[in-house]
Design a protein around this motif. Structure first.
Motif, PDB file in Angstrom:
ATOM      1  N   ASN B  20       0.815  -1.230   0.000  1.00 54.33           N
ATOM      2  CA  ASN B  20       0.000   0.000   0.000  1.00 54.33           C
ATOM      3  C   ASN B  20       0.841   1.271   0.000  1.00 54.33           C
ATOM      4  OD1 ASN B  20      -2.139  -1.734   0.208  1.00 54.33           O
ATOM      5  ND2 ASN B  20      -2.509  -1.356   2.392  1.00 54.33           N
ATOM      6  N   LYS B  21       2.167   1.117  -0.105  1.00 55.03           N
ATOM      7  CA  LYS B  21       3.106   2.253  -0.071  1.00 55.03           C
ATOM      8  C   LYS B  21       3.044   3.025   1.249  1.00 55.03           C
ATOM      9  CE  LYS B  21       3.519   1.906  -4.797  1.00 55.03           C
ATOM     10  NZ  LYS B  21       4.488   0.972  -5.362  1.00 55.03           N
ATOM     11  N   GLU B  22       2.529   2.368   2.292  1.00 53.91           N
ATOM     12  CA  GLU B  22       2.551   3.009   3.621  1.00 53.91           C
ATOM     13  C   GLU B  22       3.962   2.953   4.203  1.00 53.91           C
ATOM     14  OE1 GLU B  22      -0.384   0.755   5.764  1.00 53.91           O
ATOM     15  OE2 GLU B  22      -1.865   1.171   4.193  1.00 53.91           O
ATOM     16  N   TRP B  23       4.769   2.020   3.700  1.00 59.17           N
ATOM     17  CA  TRP B  23       6.160   1.919   4.153  1.00 59.17           C
ATOM     18  C   TRP B  23       7.074   1.789   2.938  1.00 59.17           C
ATOM     19  CZ3 TRP B  23       8.722   3.069   8.331  1.00 59.17           C
ATOM     20  CH2 TRP B  23      10.072   2.723   8.388  1.00 59.17           C
ATOM     21  N   THR B  24       8.045   2.690   2.806  1.00 61.47           N
ATOM     22  CA  THR B  24       8.943   2.655   1.644  1.00 61.47           C
ATOM     23  C   THR B  24      10.419   2.638   2.048  1.00 61.47           C
ATOM     24  OG1 THR B  24       8.856   5.064   1.539  1.00 61.47           O
ATOM     25  CG2 THR B  24       7.321   3.873   0.113  1.00 61.47           C
ATOM     26  N   GLY B  25      10.681   2.461   3.356  1.00 64.59           N
ATOM     27  CA  GLY B  25      12.066   2.503   3.831  1.00 64.59           C
ATOM     28  C   GLY B  25      12.682   1.121   3.988  1.00 64.59           C
ATOM     29  N   PRO B  26      13.889   1.081   4.583  1.00 60.54           N
ATOM     30  CA  PRO B  26      14.547  -0.201   4.843  1.00 60.54           C
ATOM     31  C   PRO B  26      13.717  -1.071   5.793  1.00 60.54           C
ATOM     32  CG  PRO B  26      16.068   1.634   5.141  1.00 60.54           C
ATOM     33  CD  PRO B  26      14.699   2.232   5.013  1.00 60.54           C
ATOM     34  N   THR B  27      13.910  -2.382   5.719  1.00 59.73           N
ATOM     35  CA  THR B  27      13.037  -3.318   6.435  1.00 59.73           C
ATOM     36  C   THR B  27      13.641  -3.888   7.716  1.00 59.73           C
ATOM     37  OG1 THR B  27      13.885  -5.029   4.966  1.00 59.73           O
ATOM     38  CG2 THR B  27      11.761  -4.049   4.380  1.00 59.73           C
ATOM     39  N   ALA B  28      14.884  -3.501   8.034  1.00 58.49           N
ATOM     40  CA  ALA B  28      15.526  -4.066   9.235  1.00 58.49           C
ATOM     41  C   ALA B  28      14.635  -3.845  10.450  1.00 58.49           C
ATOM     42  CB  ALA B  28      16.895  -3.424   9.464  1.00 58.49           C
ATOM     43  N   ALA B  81       1.769 -13.659  -1.372  1.00 55.75           N
ATOM     44  CA  ALA B  81       2.547 -12.424  -1.560  1.00 55.75           C
ATOM     45  C   ALA B  81       2.757 -12.164  -3.054  1.00 55.75           C
ATOM     46  CB  ALA B  81       3.895 -12.534  -0.858  1.00 55.75           C
ATOM     47  N   ASP B  82       3.142 -10.935  -3.361  1.00 55.93           N
ATOM     48  CA  ASP B  82       3.406 -10.550  -4.749  1.00 55.93           C
ATOM     49  C   ASP B  82       4.751  -9.828  -4.782  1.00 55.93           C
ATOM     50  OD1 ASP B  82       3.541  -9.347  -7.288  1.00 55.93           O
ATOM     51  OD2 ASP B  82       1.355  -9.165  -7.395  1.00 55.93           O
ATOM     52  N   LEU B  83       5.733 -10.464  -5.406  1.00 51.96           N
ATOM     53  CA  LEU B  83       7.092  -9.898  -5.403  1.00 51.96           C
ATOM     54  C   LEU B  83       7.191  -8.623  -6.234  1.00 51.96           C
ATOM     55  CD1 LEU B  83       9.220 -13.182  -5.618  1.00 51.96           C
ATOM     56  CD2 LEU B  83       9.033 -11.619  -3.667  1.00 51.96           C
ATOM     57  N   ARG B  84       6.131  -8.278  -6.988  1.00 54.04           N
ATOM     58  CA  ARG B  84       6.159  -7.047  -7.792  1.00 54.04           C
ATOM     59  C   ARG B  84       5.843  -5.810  -6.957  1.00 54.04           C
ATOM     60  NH1 ARG B  84       1.836  -8.932 -12.138  1.00 54.04           N
ATOM     61  NH2 ARG B  84       0.813  -9.259 -10.114  1.00 54.04           N
ATOM     62  N   THR B  85       5.221  -6.033  -5.788  1.00 53.62           N
ATOM     63  CA  THR B  85       4.733  -4.889  -4.993  1.00 53.62           C
ATOM     64  C   THR B  85       5.151  -4.948  -3.529  1.00 53.62           C
ATOM     65  OG1 THR B  85       2.716  -6.162  -4.584  1.00 53.62           O
ATOM     66  CG2 THR B  85       2.651  -4.559  -6.387  1.00 53.62           C
ATOM     67  N   ASP B  86       5.655  -6.085  -3.068  1.00 59.47           N
ATOM     68  CA  ASP B  86       5.755  -6.301  -1.626  1.00 59.47           C
ATOM     69  C   ASP B  86       7.138  -6.017  -1.059  1.00 59.47           C
ATOM     70  OD1 ASP B  86       3.151  -6.976  -1.946  1.00 59.47           O
ATOM     71  OD2 ASP B  86       3.331  -9.055  -1.301  1.00 59.47           O
ATOM     72  N   LEU B  87       8.013  -5.397  -1.863  1.00 62.20           N
ATOM     73  CA  LEU B  87       9.271  -4.871  -1.337  1.00 62.20           C
ATOM     74  C   LEU B  87       9.200  -3.348  -1.428  1.00 62.20           C
ATOM     75  CD1 LEU B  87      10.051  -7.763  -2.792  1.00 62.20           C
ATOM     76  CD2 LEU B  87      12.364  -7.047  -2.175  1.00 62.20           C
ATOM     77  N   PRO B 102      12.568   1.874  -8.630  1.00 60.75           N
ATOM     78  CA  PRO B 102      11.144   2.111  -8.381  1.00 60.75           C
ATOM     79  C   PRO B 102      10.663   1.485  -7.068  1.00 60.75           C
ATOM     80  CG  PRO B 102      11.386   0.268  -9.868  1.00 60.75           C
ATOM     81  CD  PRO B 102      12.781   0.752  -9.539  1.00 60.75           C
ATOM     82  N   THR B 103       9.461   1.835  -6.650  1.00 60.74           N
ATOM     83  CA  THR B 103       8.877   1.259  -5.430  1.00 60.74           C
ATOM     84  C   THR B 103       7.934   0.093  -5.743  1.00 60.74           C
ATOM     85  OG1 THR B 103       7.125   2.912  -5.447  1.00 60.74           O
ATOM     86  CG2 THR B 103       9.074   3.419  -4.139  1.00 60.74           C
ATOM     87  N   ASP B 104       7.683  -0.142  -7.015  1.00 58.15           N
ATOM     88  CA  ASP B 104       7.095  -1.419  -7.414  1.00 58.15           C
ATOM     89  C   ASP B 104       7.574  -1.736  -8.830  1.00 58.15           C
ATOM     90  OD1 ASP B 104       5.020  -0.846  -9.566  1.00 58.15           O
ATOM     91  OD2 ASP B 104       4.274   0.466  -7.972  1.00 58.15           O
ATOM     92  N   ILE B 105       7.343  -2.981  -9.266  1.00 55.73           N
ATOM     93  CA  ILE B 105       7.846  -3.358 -10.596  1.00 55.73           C
ATOM     94  C   ILE B 105       6.713  -3.918 -11.471  1.00 55.73           C
ATOM     95  CG2 ILE B 105      10.280  -3.675  -9.983  1.00 55.73           C
ATOM     96  CD1 ILE B 105       9.579  -6.711  -9.632  1.00 55.73           C
ATOM     97  N   ILE B 106       5.506  -3.420 -11.189  1.00 51.77           N
ATOM     98  CA  ILE B 106       4.334  -3.839 -11.984  1.00 51.77           C
ATOM     99  C   ILE B 106       4.572  -3.574 -13.468  1.00 51.77           C
ATOM    100  CG2 ILE B 106       1.932  -3.275 -12.501  1.00 51.77           C
ATOM    101  CD1 ILE B 106       1.949  -4.782  -9.983  1.00 51.77           C
TER     102      ILE B 106
END
Lengths: 265, 265
Positions: B20-28, B81-87, B102-106
């Motif tokens: 949902n693009k609520e989080w776009t930073g590092p995941t640590a 999960a969807d690897l195009r949007t979930d990182l 990019p923030t997704d690879i759709i």
């Protein structure tokens, strides 16, 4: 010569004897302390599916080496060896049917063939014996009992199938040690996948294995199940590739690394 | 929200927030206790070489999941999960050059793409912390120092290159525990590959890492080196595939399994 006479030979000497057709029997006990491997040879077109299947099911399918297409030398585990001549007996398969059992595969080698070497239970059986744990089928001088389970492997491409397990009866007090001593070898099946209660994994009669020979389970012993290298071969043959070559049962490839090279601690 | 606010969320909740693009930073630190993974996406034509390279170099290249061509769902580690949007952030590469972040690879997804998820050091760093062993770059709030070594990976097809290692300074008396606690996780880099004596593996100046940030090595501490997940990415990019997608550094894929699911004991 008997296999035992080759126990203290080097892997290279054993492979040379096999290449010269001086030895055409099973390899158990040869070049003691060195890893032996299952062989699967496939056309390049099938290699990717097989490798993904192995990656998704690492316990039954521990890949030790993969050759370049057309190259019969397994550079990682036996530099200078030739997989076309260095096993005592092969099985040739067409569309999943066994068509030949030659002592070399020179005449049917092709430029598009990829060979996979997979870890075999000899390595962890040495670990069990070293830990003072009896291995019943060795005591009995027969083949290990193997069972088709109700555990489905994770499919990959054209490959799917149930996990096949091997069973060794272990005295109850030695079961923890059997787990730890084989768990040290994740690259060759590793720790058991199931202990006791055969019915839970779909084994109806422990005295009627699907492959190999039945062995007695004595009072105070627990059946312990390990993922078995027959699993990938069975999945592969069920999907009927146009052409494949495997080792003949018990007639393994003798690798250079020692069993201990695959121990993680 | 900060990453720490997601520490107690489930992997699925974290992936949803990222989708949902609520989080776009590092995941640590997100979904603490769950495995995070490096992402490499390649055309099917390159997937076999990459997989063989990974199999031949398992310490730097621990494969956790492989998708079917064109399917963005990693079924083994994150069903649904969807690897195009979930990182949170991706890197798009053309002929080895970074062309987009990019923030997704759709929009650049294709039917011939295969995604690989590879274990990352977050898992074994949790194990170190749980064992009471300090992790310097976490203390310093910087990236782990990484070095290109003189250890050559075993090549596969079009892929070859040196092993890249990460370094953590460990108090001398805790080095044995650091070995054992990370050795439990062979599927995510496992035990160190080298302890002390950086020059032996071709590291000229420990204070000048090739990637990441330098960290202080205190009196009584030994530099301990682990195989690093940058290795396969570096080998891949050096061979310049026509098209590839990876995660952006630190912006990992959050998987369902727990760290402990990859412990062998």
């Amino acid at each position: 010569m008997k296999a035992i006479d080759y126990a203290s030979k080097s892997p290279k000497e054993v492979r040379q004897a096999i290449r010269n057709k001086e030895w055409t029997g099973p390899t158990a006990g040869m070049a003691k302390g060195h890893v032996q491997a299952n062989l699967v040879i496939l056309p390049k077109d099938w290699a990717y599916d097989f490798l993904v299947f192995a990656q998704r099911n690492p316990k039954p399918c521990p890949v030790l080496d993969i050759t370049e297409p057309g190259d019969p030398e397994p550079k990682l585990v036996a530099r200078g060896a030739d997989l076309r001549t260095d096993l005592p007996k092969y099985r040739v398969w067409e569309r999943g049917e066994l068509v030949d059992e030659p002592t070399d595969i020179i005449s049917c080698w092709r430029d598009d063939l990829v060979a996979f070497l997979l870890g075999c239970s000899f390595t962890f059986e040495s670990a069990l014996l070293d830990a003072g744990i009896p291995v019943r089928h060795i005591e009995c001088g027969c083949n290990v009992p193997m069972y088709i389970t109700n555990i489905q492997c994770v499919p990959a491409g054209r490959l799917s199938g149930p996990m096949v397990v091997s069973m060794r009866p272990i005295p109850a007090h030695q079961v923890p040690k059997a787990v730890l001593s084989t768990g040290r070898f994740p690259a060759v099946h590793g720790s058991p996948i199931h202990i006791g209660e055969p019915s839970v994994i779909g084994i109806k009669d422990i005295n009627r294995p699907d492959f190999g020979d039945p062995v007695p389970i004595n009072q105070g012993e627990v059946p312990v199940f390990w993922a078995c290298g027959v699993t990938p071969q069975a999945a592969l043959m069920a999907s009927k590739p146009p052409f494949a070559i495997t080792h003949a049962p018990g007639h393994m490839f003798v690798c250079d690394p020692k069993d201990s090279d695959y121990a993680i601690f």
